[in-house]
Design a protein around this motif. Sequence first.
Motif, PDB file in Angstrom:
ATOM      1  N   LEU A  14      11.848 -24.878  44.272  1.00  0.00           N
ATOM      2  CA  LEU A  14      12.052 -25.036  45.707  1.00  0.00           C
ATOM      3  C   LEU A  14      10.975 -24.320  46.507  1.00  0.00           C
ATOM      4  O   LEU A  14      10.478 -24.844  47.499  1.00  0.00           O
ATOM      5  N   THR A  18       8.364 -26.381  48.749  1.00  0.00           N
ATOM      6  CA  THR A  18       8.398 -26.097  50.185  1.00  0.00           C
ATOM      7  C   THR A  18       7.009 -25.727  50.693  1.00  0.00           C
ATOM      8  O   THR A  18       6.581 -26.213  51.747  1.00  0.00           O
ATOM      9  N   ARG A  44      11.843 -36.239  53.909  1.00  0.00           N
ATOM     10  CA  ARG A  44      12.892 -36.822  53.050  1.00  0.00           C
ATOM     11  C   ARG A  44      12.620 -36.553  51.581  1.00  0.00           C
ATOM     12  O   ARG A  44      13.537 -36.284  50.816  1.00  0.00           O
ATOM     13  N   TRP A  46      10.957 -33.977  50.380  1.00  0.00           N
ATOM     14  CA  TRP A  46      11.250 -32.547  50.196  1.00  0.00           C
ATOM     15  C   TRP A  46      12.755 -32.322  50.040  1.00  0.00           C
ATOM     16  O   TRP A  46      13.201 -31.604  49.145  1.00  0.00           O
ATOM     17  N   ALA A  47      13.543 -32.947  50.900  1.00  0.00           N
ATOM     18  CA  ALA A  47      14.992 -32.760  50.855  1.00  0.00           C
ATOM     19  C   ALA A  47      15.584 -33.323  49.561  1.00  0.00           C
ATOM     20  O   ALA A  47      16.441 -32.697  48.942  1.00  0.00           O
ATOM     21  N   ARG A  48      15.122 -34.491  49.150  1.00  0.00           N
ATOM     22  CA  ARG A  48      15.647 -35.090  47.917  1.00  0.00           C
ATOM     23  C   ARG A  48      15.275 -34.269  46.691  1.00  0.00           C
ATOM     24  O   ARG A  48      16.073 -34.121  45.765  1.00  0.00           O
ATOM     25  N   GLN A  50      14.792 -31.030  46.710  1.00  0.00           N
ATOM     26  CA  GLN A  50      15.646 -29.841  46.753  1.00  0.00           C
ATOM     27  C   GLN A  50      17.026 -30.132  46.197  1.00  0.00           C
ATOM     28  O   GLN A  50      17.561 -29.354  45.416  1.00  0.00           O
ATOM     29  N   LEU A  51      17.594 -31.244  46.592  1.00  0.00           N
ATOM     30  CA  LEU A  51      18.923 -31.598  46.096  1.00  0.00           C
ATOM     31  C   LEU A  51      18.896 -31.844  44.594  1.00  0.00           C
ATOM     32  O   LEU A  51      19.794 -31.427  43.868  1.00  0.00           O
ATOM     33  N   SER A  82      22.934 -26.234  51.587  1.00  0.00           N
ATOM     34  CA  SER A  82      22.513 -27.595  51.291  1.00  0.00           C
ATOM     35  C   SER A  82      22.752 -28.566  52.445  1.00  0.00           C
ATOM     36  O   SER A  82      22.393 -29.727  52.352  1.00  0.00           O
ATOM     37  N   PRO A  85      19.178 -30.129  53.768  1.00  0.00           N
ATOM     38  CA  PRO A  85      18.596 -31.151  52.904  1.00  0.00           C
ATOM     39  C   PRO A  85      19.437 -32.425  52.787  1.00  0.00           C
ATOM     40  O   PRO A  85      18.889 -33.528  52.745  1.00  0.00           O
ATOM     41  N   ALA A  89      17.879 -35.972  53.831  1.00  0.00           N
ATOM     42  CA  ALA A  89      17.691 -36.932  52.753  1.00  0.00           C
ATOM     43  C   ALA A  89      18.460 -38.229  52.968  1.00  0.00           C
ATOM     44  O   ALA A  89      18.072 -39.266  52.452  1.00  0.00           O
TER      45      ALA A  89
END
Length: 90
Positions: A14, A18, A44, A46-48, A50-51, A82, A85, A89
């Motif tokens: 992460l 980031t 998007r 980055w968020a996906r 992270q998840l 969370s 994200p 996402a």
Amino acid sequence: MINILRTIFTFSLLGIYTVIFASIVIIISFFQKYSEFSYEVIARSWARIQLWCAGIKVKVEGAENIEDGKSYMSVCNHQSHSDIPVMIAH
């Protein structure tokens, strides 16, 4: 032990992702004040990532009720880190 390793793995990735994605957005911002590419692709992604790194699977229910061209408000209860994200996402 496996939880500790997963936590180290997750936070390491992460942090790396980031820094990479933020650097790309900062560079793009020098050339464009607002870039849809920055949000639609970079944020998007980055968020996906992270998840995925955290092992979080998101199930979206009721998306068929959202109509194009209308405005909606989404509210998070901030019960975890969370929320952001997930909202970016999906």
